[in-house]
Design an enzyme around this catalytic site. Structure first.
Site, PDB file in Angstrom:
ATOM      1  CB  SER A 166      -1.022  -0.165   1.225  1.00 22.43           C
ATOM      2  OG  SER A 166      -1.625   1.132   1.259  1.00 22.43           O
ATOM      3  CD  GLU A 224      -7.755   4.712  -6.284  1.00 26.28           C
ATOM      4  OE1 GLU A 224      -7.001   5.455  -5.553  1.00 26.28           O
ATOM      5  OE2 GLU A 224      -8.352   3.548  -5.795  1.00 26.28           O
TER       6      GLU A 224
END
Length: 257
Positions: A166, A224
């Site tokens: 992440s 995004e």
């Protein structure tokens, strides 16, 4: 799963939500409301693969310089076990929440840059709010494993990052939204004045739109416009001006979803 085990898992998840950690890698307001009611690249890469608790992750490459500002972290490249940024600070910017939690933190350079970006946006009449920045490896592990228990490993990795992969764990990424707090980490943020401003000006402050439109097969994630990644001004300008991704800039192999 026994009643006791369900209760324990629920309490763990609720604890992370209360602490400000999102349940998914790309968490939406609807998700948050739901859970609150209950949670080659050269120098960056080592030659060895990372051992994983999940058999399908044997090919993950461990980055050898996790502290490097342009470090590549994605579904193919993971942070070393035990890595945690040592220079995390609280940037002086407004967030969608008031509590001073871990997810407000960024590494020093990224924190200084985001402060300048927010100021620049305000001067142009654009209001911004932070949504989520740093996330610890422990938080990511609990959250990812929870989703695996719900949907299975393959399904979970389509919406949640394997621990260590992440970008939020680097302390160099932050999700933002408009000053009204609406469309936080949601598709409706695309096309807003705030999203348009970021597309045009983020690179001036050293940030890129990490997951650009139409680059799903390269980054492994859908568009995004809210996810900003600090890479430094020089690299950011090259990436944004050329309309490419960090993977393409570093000549990395596209992510295999």
């Amino acid at each position: 799963m026994s009643k006791l085990r369900v209760t324990v898992v629920s309490l763990i998840i609720l604890a992370f939500v209360v602490a400000g950690c999102s349940m998914k890698e790309h968490f939406t307001q609807n998700d948050e409301e739901k859970w609150n009611n209950q949670p080659t690249i050269s120098a960056n890469m080592s030659a060895s693969n990372k051992k994983s608790d999940h058999p399908n992750d044997e090919s993950l490459q461990v980055v050898s310089s996790p502290e490097a500002i342009p470090v590549l972290i994605n579904k193919n490249h993971t942070l070393p076990d035990g890595y945690m940024p040592t220079d995390l600070v609280y940037p002086d910017i407004p967030f969608t929440f008031k509590k001073k939690t871990e997810k407000r933190k960024l590494r020093v350079k990224a924190a200084l840059a985001i402060e300048k970006l927010f100021t620049g946006a305000k001067e142009d009449g654009v209001g911004l709010l932070g949504v989520s920045a740093y996330r610890s490896h422990e938080a990511q592990t609990v959250l990812f494993n929870y989703y695996v228990s719900l949907d299975g490993y393959e399904a979970a990795r389509t919406y949640s990052a394997i621990p260590g992969t992440s970008e939020h764990e680097t302390g160099l990424a932050i999700d933002v939204t408009g000053g009204d707090g609406k469309c936080a980490a949601e598709d409706c943020f695309a096309g807003t004045p705030e999203a348009d401003w970021l597309e045009k000006h983020a690179a001036e402050y050293g940030f890129i739109i990490r997951y650009p439109n139409g680059k799903d097969a390269v980054t492994g994630y859908k568009y995004e416009p809210w996810h900003l990644r600090y890479v430094g001004k020089s690299i950011a300008k090259q990436i944004m001006n050329r309309g490419i991704t960090l993977e393409e800039y570093l000549k990395a192999t596209p992510v295999n979803n």
